[in-house]
Design a protein around this motif. Structure first.
Motif, short mmCIF file in Angstrom:
data_model
loop_
_atom_site.label_atom_id
_atom_site.label_comp_id
_atom_site.label_asym_id
_atom_site.label_seq_id
_atom_site.Cartn_x
_atom_site.Cartn_y
_atom_site.Cartn_z
N ILE A 1 -19.15 0.98 21.55
CA ILE A 1 -19.34 0.52 20.17
C ILE A 1 -19.54 1.70 19.23
N GLN A 2 -20.31 2.68 19.67
CA GLN A 2 -20.56 3.86 18.83
C GLN A 2 -19.26 4.61 18.55
N GLN A 3 -18.44 4.77 19.56
CA GLN A 3 -17.18 5.49 19.39
C GLN A 3 -16.26 4.74 18.42
N GLY A 4 -16.17 3.43 18.55
CA GLY A 4 -15.36 2.63 17.65
C GLY A 4 -15.89 2.67 16.23
N ALA B 1 -23.09 1.70 28.62
CA ALA B 1 -21.64 1.78 28.48
C ALA B 1 -21.16 1.03 27.24
N SER B 2 -21.74 -0.13 26.99
CA SER B 2 -21.38 -0.92 25.80
C SER B 2 -21.74 -0.17 24.53
N PHE B 3 -22.93 0.40 24.50
CA PHE B 3 -23.36 1.15 23.32
C PHE B 3 -22.43 2.32 23.05
N GLY C 1 -14.79 6.96 9.88
CA GLY C 1 -13.94 8.10 9.51
C GLY C 1 -12.74 7.64 8.70
N ASN C 2 -12.14 6.51 9.08
CA ASN C 2 -11.00 5.99 8.33
C ASN C 2 -11.40 5.56 6.93
#
Length: 65
Positions: free
Chosen positions: A38-41, A33-35, A47-48
């Motif tokens: 973190i991956q999504q963030g 869940a943590s990974f 992307g920004n």
């Protein structure tokens, strides 16, 4: 026959193993869940940065304008 069954049911050696398996599964679930979070963030931030670098000239980034 019933005596052997009573002895088997009274032993608690396997309970520690079950506790460790459950604990290990919980830790693995939290790690996954943590990974994912973190991956999504990280994808959002990258992307920004990509958008900023594509939309900005080199001179503007370097402060030459």
């Amino acid at each position: 026959m019933f005596h052997k069954l009573e002895i088997f049911l009274s032993k608690e050696d396997g309970a520690v193993t079950v506790d460790w398996v459950v604990l290990t599964a919980a830790v693995c679930g939290l790690a996954i869940a943590s990974f994912a979070a973190i991956q999504q963030g990280g994808e959002s931030v990258s992307g920004n940065v990509e958008t900023y670098l594509l939309d900005t000239s080199v001179e503007e980034i370097a402060g030459l304008e």
